[in-house]
Design a protein around this motif. Structure first.
Motif: not given
Length: 207
Positions: A43-59
């Motif tokens: 499980q992961l913290e939603h807020e931190k992952i949501w912020l990370a998911s706004q970046n190209e590098w996450f994908y």
């Protein structure tokens, strides 16, 4: 290659009910699979992952997934989003082996289009047929993006997959399948004028 660390914790609860409880607690259920280890529920913290998911590098990057202090190299392979809320529902991560080539989709960054002959001309329409490309390489060679320099682009030009300058150690597997797979990435074609658009109707009126 940049260092991107994502923190997670292991979990033992499984099933839709457990996942629903996690989401209500602002967490994201996820799974890590592949390699020589068993699949692991995390499980992961939603807020931190949501912020990370706004970046190209996450994908498109190798991520350092820190699970309770133990770090594994992974790629994001799937993300399920809520149909209308700004909420990530589930994530799938695949472990990567430093010694085994992997396939991943990498974003294309188009440079200098506005400075090119095609970009400066109002009579030319430049279209990007692809915005990402699937590459094969060792994890250490995986680029976060690939640059495509369009400085010399002019009317009538077509940039194909084979024209992309790839970083060392990176290849495009699709190009090995034959010339028909060397598809267009960028096309610079003459813009249709208003007169051209009206010609067929005008001819029809004369008949």
């Amino acid at each position: 290659m940049s260092d991107h660390t994502i923190k997670a914790t292991g979990r033992s609860d499984k099933g839709k009910g457990a996942s629903r409880r996690l989401r209500h607690a602002a967490a994201i259920p996820a799974i890590v699979y592949g390699g020589n280890a068993e699949p692991k529920q995390i499980q992961l913290e939603h807020e931190k992952i949501w912020l990370a998911s706004q970046n190209e590098w996450f994908y498109a990057s190798i991520l350092n997934l820190d699970i309770d202090g133990k770090v594994e190299s992974v790629l994001l392979r799937d993300m399920q989003r809520h149909p209308y809320k700004q909420q990530i529902m589930h994530l799938d991560f695949q472990r990567v082996d430093a010694n085994q080539a992997l396939r991943a989709s990498v974003p294309l960054h188009f440079l200098n289009q506005e400075k090119s002959p095609a970009g400066k001309s109002a009579e030319v329409v430049v279209t990007h047929e692809l915005n990402e490309v699937t590459v094969s390489c060792l994890p250490k060679d995986l680029p976060e993006f690939i640059e495509v320099d369009l400085a010399a682009l002019k009317q009538g030009d077509i940039v194909h997959l084979s024209d992309i300058k790839l970083p060392s150690g990176v290849e495009i597997p699709e190009l090995k399948l034959g010339k028909e797979h060397d598809v267009a990435v960028v096309i610079a074609k003459a813009a249709r004028t208003a007169d051209e658009d009206e010609t067929p109707a005008a001819e029809g009126d004369q008949k």
